[in-house]
Design a protein around this motif. Structure first.
Motif, mmCIF file in Angstrom:
data_model
loop_
_atom_site.group_PDB
_atom_site.id
_atom_site.type_symbol
_atom_site.label_atom_id
_atom_site.label_comp_id
_atom_site.label_asym_id
_atom_site.label_seq_id
_atom_site.Cartn_x
_atom_site.Cartn_y
_atom_site.Cartn_z
ATOM 1 N N SER A 85 16.749 -7.474 3.959
ATOM 2 C CA SER A 85 16.529 -8.349 5.109
ATOM 3 C C SER A 85 15.045 -8.654 5.232
ATOM 4 N N GLU A 86 14.735 -9.644 6.053
ATOM 5 C CA GLU A 86 13.339 -10.003 6.258
ATOM 6 C C GLU A 86 12.586 -8.863 6.943
ATOM 7 N N ASP A 87 13.228 -8.215 7.905
ATOM 8 C CA ASP A 87 12.583 -7.089 8.588
ATOM 9 C C ASP A 87 12.271 -5.959 7.605
ATOM 10 N N SER A 88 13.217 -5.673 6.720
ATOM 11 C CA SER A 88 12.980 -4.629 5.712
ATOM 12 C C SER A 88 11.834 -5.014 4.790
ATOM 13 N N ALA A 89 11.772 -6.283 4.435
ATOM 14 C CA ALA A 89 10.695 -6.753 3.560
ATOM 15 C C ALA A 89 9.342 -6.614 4.241
ATOM 16 N N LEU A 90 9.271 -6.951 5.528
ATOM 17 C CA LEU A 90 8.015 -6.816 6.268
ATOM 18 C C LEU A 90 7.594 -5.352 6.366
ATOM 19 N N ASP A 91 8.567 -4.474 6.645
ATOM 20 C CA ASP A 91 8.260 -3.039 6.708
ATOM 21 C C ASP A 91 7.768 -2.529 5.357
ATOM 22 N N TYR A 92 8.440 -2.959 4.299
ATOM 23 C CA TYR A 92 8.056 -2.549 2.953
ATOM 24 C C TYR A 92 6.639 -3.035 2.633
ATOM 25 N N PHE A 147 4.256 -3.762 4.701
ATOM 26 C CA PHE A 147 3.288 -3.018 5.510
ATOM 27 C C PHE A 147 3.005 -1.653 4.888
ATOM 28 N N MET A 148 4.042 -0.928 4.517
ATOM 29 C CA MET A 148 3.842 0.401 3.932
ATOM 30 C C MET A 148 3.135 0.309 2.585
ATOM 31 N N PHE A 149 3.468 -0.686 1.799
ATOM 32 C CA PHE A 149 2.793 -0.866 0.525
ATOM 33 C C PHE A 149 1.312 -1.146 0.746
ATOM 34 N N SER A 150 0.999 -1.951 1.755
ATOM 35 C CA SER A 150 -0.389 -2.253 2.088
ATOM 36 C C SER A 150 -1.136 -0.994 2.515
ATOM 37 N N VAL A 151 -0.495 -0.152 3.312
ATOM 38 C CA VAL A 151 -1.113 1.108 3.737
ATOM 39 C C VAL A 151 -1.396 1.990 2.526
ATOM 40 N N ILE A 152 -0.427 2.103 1.645
ATOM 41 C CA ILE A 152 -0.590 2.946 0.458
ATOM 42 C C ILE A 152 -1.711 2.418 -0.431
ATOM 43 N N GLU A 153 -1.761 1.109 -0.660
ATOM 44 C CA GLU A 153 -2.824 0.525 -1.481
ATOM 45 C C GLU A 153 -4.190 0.696 -0.819
ATOM 46 N N SER A 154 -4.246 0.564 0.507
ATOM 47 C CA SER A 154 -5.511 0.768 1.222
ATOM 48 C C SER A 154 -5.984 2.208 1.073
ATOM 49 N N CYS A 155 -5.057 3.144 1.158
ATOM 50 C CA CYS A 155 -5.404 4.552 0.953
ATOM 51 C C CYS A 155 -5.935 4.771 -0.463
ATOM 52 N N ASN A 156 -5.229 4.229 -1.441
ATOM 53 C CA ASN A 156 -5.665 4.380 -2.832
ATOM 54 C C ASN A 156 -7.049 3.777 -3.041
#
Length: 173
Positions: free
Chosen positions: A118-125, A127-136
């Motif tokens: 779903s679009e909501d799942s894609a947005l959540d995904y 966001f989390m991917f962005s957080v992980i990449e920012s941490c890295n």
């Protein structure tokens, strides 16, 4: 044609000088405050020269310039206010190339996740991917960062201004 080439080379040389100053600061291991001082002393005069030159051509409606040179100068003019922010904060990067490289991974991964549900799942995904990449990018363990973030957010209410300090780039390593 030759005049356009020499004009283009002038801009390239001046921008190269800006990157040279950034390189000197990194090589010297300057703090953000020291970088800002260096930029105000060395980069600002270069930026003033660049601005004066592109504004002069804009006032003449880019008369006598080739299509690519016009396009480049119009781009500089529209992005100039963003460019000047480096004279306000020594933490900012002169180039967003690193951010663009990071976004390439995100876009590629999103393309691979077309059937996410779903679009909501894609947005959540995303966001989390962005957080992980920012941490890295900031050499933080994503797991430790998220644990610390949840701990801080659950300890007390956090106002909007304090939330900025919780971004991966501002967390203590």
């Amino acid at each position: 044609m030759e005049e356009n080439h020499s004009l283009s080379m002038w801009f390239i040389d001046e921008i190269g000088r800006l990157f040279g100053i950034e390189h000197d600061c990194k090589k010297a291991g300057f703090t953000a405050d020291q970088v800002l001082v260096e930029r105000l002393q060395r980069s600002k005069p270069i930026m003033d020269r660049i601005k004066e030159k592109f504004e002069r051509f804009a006032r003449s409606n880019y008369k006598g310039l080739g299509a690519l040179t016009k396009k480049a100068l119009k781009y500089i003019k529209t992005e100039w206010s963003a460019m000047q922010t480096i004279l306000q904060d020594g933490n900012l990067e002169l180039s967003n190339n690193l951010a663009e490289q990071m976004m390439r991974h995100i876009k590629l991964n999103l393309k691979n996740c077309l059937n996410i549900g779903s679009e909501d799942s894609a947005l959540d995904y995303a966001f989390m991917f962005s957080v992980i990449e920012s941490c890295n990018m900031n050499k933080l363990s994503p797991g430790c960062y998220i644990k610390e973030l949840v701990s801080r957010l659950s300890a007390k209410p956090v106002c909007t201004a304090e939330k900025v300090a919780l971004l991966p780039c501002f967390m203590q390593k």
